[in-house]
Scaffold this motif. Structure first.
Motif, PDB file in Angstrom:
ATOM      1  N   SER A 128       0.840  -1.192   0.000  1.00  0.00           N
ATOM      2  CA  SER A 128       0.000   0.000   0.000  1.00  0.00           C
ATOM      3  C   SER A 128       0.875   1.241   0.000  1.00  0.00           C
ATOM      4  CB  SER A 128      -0.933   0.011   1.210  1.00  0.00           C
ATOM      5  OG  SER A 128      -0.196   0.138   2.401  1.00  0.00           O
ATOM      6  N   VAL A 129       0.294   2.311  -0.485  1.00  0.00           N
ATOM      7  CA  VAL A 129       0.927   3.621  -0.460  1.00  0.00           C
ATOM      8  C   VAL A 129      -0.129   4.632  -0.029  1.00  0.00           C
ATOM      9  CG1 VAL A 129       2.662   3.098  -2.228  1.00  0.00           C
ATOM     10  CG2 VAL A 129       0.459   4.057  -2.913  1.00  0.00           C
ATOM     11  N   PRO A 130       0.302   5.733   0.587  1.00  0.00           N
ATOM     12  CA  PRO A 130      -0.666   6.754   0.972  1.00  0.00           C
ATOM     13  C   PRO A 130      -1.214   7.497  -0.250  1.00  0.00           C
ATOM     14  CG  PRO A 130       1.561   7.379   1.664  1.00  0.00           C
ATOM     15  CD  PRO A 130       1.642   6.010   1.068  1.00  0.00           C
ATOM     16  N   ALA A 131      -2.409   8.031  -0.108  1.00  0.00           N
ATOM     17  CA  ALA A 131      -3.047   8.768  -1.201  1.00  0.00           C
ATOM     18  C   ALA A 131      -2.231   9.988  -1.612  1.00  0.00           C
ATOM     19  CB  ALA A 131      -4.458   9.186  -0.784  1.00  0.00           C
ATOM     20  N   SER A 132      -1.333  10.451  -0.758  1.00  0.00           N
ATOM     21  CA  SER A 132      -0.496  11.609  -1.085  1.00  0.00           C
ATOM     22  C   SER A 132       0.562  11.293  -2.145  1.00  0.00           C
ATOM     23  CB  SER A 132       0.177  12.145   0.177  1.00  0.00           C
ATOM     24  OG  SER A 132       1.004  11.145   0.758  1.00  0.00           O
ATOM     25  N   CYS A 133       0.788  10.029  -2.428  1.00  0.00           N
ATOM     26  CA  CYS A 133       1.778   9.643  -3.447  1.00  0.00           C
ATOM     27  C   CYS A 133       1.194   9.863  -4.842  1.00  0.00           C
ATOM     28  CB  CYS A 133       2.162   8.172  -3.308  1.00  0.00           C
ATOM     29  SG  CYS A 133       3.070   7.788  -1.806  1.00  0.00           S
ATOM     30  N   GLU A 134       1.818  10.731  -5.596  1.00  0.00           N
ATOM     31  CA  GLU A 134       1.399  10.935  -6.981  1.00  0.00           C
ATOM     32  C   GLU A 134       2.059   9.919  -7.904  1.00  0.00           C
ATOM     33  OE1 GLU A 134       2.028  14.995  -8.088  1.00  0.00           O
ATOM     34  OE2 GLU A 134       0.806  15.742  -6.427  1.00  0.00           O
ATOM     35  N   GLU A 135       3.233   9.450  -7.484  1.00  0.00           N
ATOM     36  CA  GLU A 135       3.955   8.403  -8.206  1.00  0.00           C
ATOM     37  C   GLU A 135       4.475   7.400  -7.202  1.00  0.00           C
ATOM     38  OE1 GLU A 135       7.133  10.274 -10.437  1.00  0.00           O
ATOM     39  OE2 GLU A 135       5.890  10.258 -12.236  1.00  0.00           O
ATOM     40  N   VAL A 136       4.584   6.170  -7.652  1.00  0.00           N
ATOM     41  CA  VAL A 136       5.131   5.095  -6.832  1.00  0.00           C
ATOM     42  C   VAL A 136       6.329   4.519  -7.568  1.00  0.00           C
ATOM     43  CG1 VAL A 136       4.696   2.801  -5.865  1.00  0.00           C
ATOM     44  CG2 VAL A 136       2.886   4.534  -5.844  1.00  0.00           C
ATOM     45  N   ASP A 189      -4.768   8.075 -11.537  1.00  0.00           N
ATOM     46  CA  ASP A 189      -6.030   7.481 -11.988  1.00  0.00           C
ATOM     47  C   ASP A 189      -6.505   6.345 -11.086  1.00  0.00           C
ATOM     48  OD1 ASP A 189      -6.206   9.213 -14.167  1.00  0.00           O
ATOM     49  OD2 ASP A 189      -4.988   7.897 -15.424  1.00  0.00           O
ATOM     50  N   LEU A 190      -5.811   6.119  -9.966  1.00  0.00           N
ATOM     51  CA  LEU A 190      -6.205   5.048  -9.049  1.00  0.00           C
ATOM     52  C   LEU A 190      -7.107   5.607  -7.956  1.00  0.00           C
ATOM     53  CD1 LEU A 190      -2.878   3.049  -8.633  1.00  0.00           C
ATOM     54  CD2 LEU A 190      -4.678   2.798 -10.346  1.00  0.00           C
ATOM     55  N   ASP A 191      -8.113   4.843  -7.613  1.00  0.00           N
ATOM     56  CA  ASP A 191      -9.103   5.243  -6.621  1.00  0.00           C
ATOM     57  C   ASP A 191      -8.775   4.580  -5.284  1.00  0.00           C
ATOM     58  OD1 ASP A 191     -11.392   5.973  -5.258  1.00  0.00           O
ATOM     59  OD2 ASP A 191     -12.750   4.792  -6.496  1.00  0.00           O
ATOM     60  N   ALA A 192      -8.845   5.357  -4.212  1.00  0.00           N
ATOM     61  CA  ALA A 192      -8.577   4.799  -2.884  1.00  0.00           C
ATOM     62  C   ALA A 192      -9.520   3.645  -2.554  1.00  0.00           C
ATOM     63  CB  ALA A 192      -8.668   5.886  -1.817  1.00  0.00           C
ATOM     64  N   LYS A 209       0.667 -13.633  -5.964  1.00  0.00           N
ATOM     65  CA  LYS A 209      -0.277 -12.533  -6.102  1.00  0.00           C
ATOM     66  C   LYS A 209      -0.506 -11.890  -4.745  1.00  0.00           C
ATOM     67  CE  LYS A 209      -4.034 -15.866  -5.866  1.00  0.00           C
ATOM     68  NZ  LYS A 209      -5.121 -16.463  -6.601  1.00  0.00           N
ATOM     69  N   GLY A 210      -1.054 -10.675  -4.789  1.00  0.00           N
ATOM     70  CA  GLY A 210      -1.358  -9.963  -3.558  1.00  0.00           C
ATOM     71  C   GLY A 210      -2.209  -8.751  -3.858  1.00  0.00           C
ATOM     72  N   THR A 211      -2.518  -7.998  -2.816  1.00  0.00           N
ATOM     73  CA  THR A 211      -3.364  -6.821  -2.974  1.00  0.00           C
ATOM     74  C   THR A 211      -2.529  -5.547  -2.919  1.00  0.00           C
ATOM     75  OG1 THR A 211      -3.808  -6.689  -0.610  1.00  0.00           O
ATOM     76  CG2 THR A 211      -5.361  -7.965  -1.958  1.00  0.00           C
ATOM     77  N   PHE A 212      -3.014  -4.543  -3.634  1.00  0.00           N
ATOM     78  CA  PHE A 212      -2.373  -3.224  -3.662  1.00  0.00           C
ATOM     79  C   PHE A 212      -3.453  -2.210  -3.315  1.00  0.00           C
ATOM     80  CE2 PHE A 212      -1.155   0.755  -5.655  1.00  0.00           C
ATOM     81  CZ  PHE A 212       0.199   0.846  -5.348  1.00  0.00           C
ATOM     82  N   SER A 213      -3.138  -1.323  -2.372  1.00  0.00           N
ATOM     83  CA  SER A 213      -4.147  -0.343  -1.971  1.00  0.00           C
ATOM     84  C   SER A 213      -3.558   1.059  -1.814  1.00  0.00           C
ATOM     85  CB  SER A 213      -4.829  -0.773  -0.670  1.00  0.00           C
ATOM     86  OG  SER A 213      -3.883  -0.881   0.364  1.00  0.00           O
ATOM     87  N   ILE A 214      -4.448   2.010  -1.971  1.00  0.00           N
ATOM     88  CA  ILE A 214      -4.150   3.419  -1.729  1.00  0.00           C
ATOM     89  C   ILE A 214      -4.834   3.756  -0.417  1.00  0.00           C
ATOM     90  CG2 ILE A 214      -4.367   5.766  -2.608  1.00  0.00           C
ATOM     91  CD1 ILE A 214      -2.860   4.028  -4.572  1.00  0.00           C
ATOM     92  N   THR A 215      -4.068   4.208   0.563  1.00  0.00           N
ATOM     93  CA  THR A 215      -4.644   4.499   1.880  1.00  0.00           C
ATOM     94  C   THR A 215      -4.874   6.002   2.034  1.00  0.00           C
ATOM     95  OG1 THR A 215      -2.440   4.590   2.872  1.00  0.00           O
ATOM     96  CG2 THR A 215      -3.593   2.478   2.948  1.00  0.00           C
ATOM     97  N   GLU A 216      -5.941   6.330   2.708  1.00  0.00           N
ATOM     98  CA  GLU A 216      -6.294   7.748   2.958  1.00  0.00           C
ATOM     99  C   GLU A 216      -5.427   8.330   4.038  1.00  0.00           C
ATOM    100  OE1 GLU A 216      -8.400   9.702   1.314  1.00  0.00           O
ATOM    101  OE2 GLU A 216      -8.943   8.099  -0.069  1.00  0.00           O
TER     102      GLU A 216
END
Length: 154
Positions: free
Chosen positions: A46-54, A126-129, A147-154
């Motif tokens: 996961s990465v925080p929503a503040s990340c514009e690029e990963v 373009d990714l939604d939290a 495999k695994g999950t990837f998320s954008i955290t608020e």
């Protein structure tokens, strides 16, 4: 000499004081390992929503060549994973088992073998939290366990 040492110390302290400003960049940098046992070392990223690029680095900690035990890291919506993997088999190893210009793929690394690494940077704009995203290895047969999950955290 003392004046030079004092000034150098001030410069170093100033640079160190500025370092916390870069902490957000560290939150936007990910590393994941793969091995000869057909495994990623993480099943959730996961990465925080503040990340514009990963920036993501995939390491292959094994020793087998990519022709026998190659791995990549592919990010897509969870629903698109199976079809992307199937299309990737047809694309073949020369294309990293990724269909060319597949707009369902958000990001992917190159196919790597033992001892190799690959780093990519991708946009999250373009990714939604609330989105349902997953990562996987598209080498034939690997998606079942890699495999695994990837998320954008608020």
């Amino acid at each position: 000499m003392k004046k030079t040492t004092y000034l150098a110390g001030l410069v170093l302290m100033s640079a160190t004081a500025a370092m916390p400003a870069f902490a957000a960049d560290d939150d936007c940098t990910l590393e994941i390992n793969s091995n000869d046992a057909m495994q990623f070392d993480q099943t959730e990223l996961s990465v925080p929503a503040s990340c514009e690029e990963v920036t993501l680095t995939l390491h292959h900690t094994g020793s087998m060549p990519k022709s026998a035990m190659g791995h990549n890291w592919v990010l897509s919506t969870t629903d698109d994973m199976p079809e992307i993997a199937t299309d990737g088999m047809s694309a073949g190893a020369d294309n990293d088992y990724v269909k060319e210009d597949d707009d369902r793929i958000i990001a992917h690394t190159a196919l790597i073998g033992g001892g190799e690494s690959d780093t990519i940077t991708f946009s999250t704009k373009d990714l939604d939290a609330d989105g349902d995203y997953s990562f996987f290895c598209s080498f034939p047969g690997h998606i079942g366990v890699m495999k695994g999950t990837f998320s954008i955290t608020e």
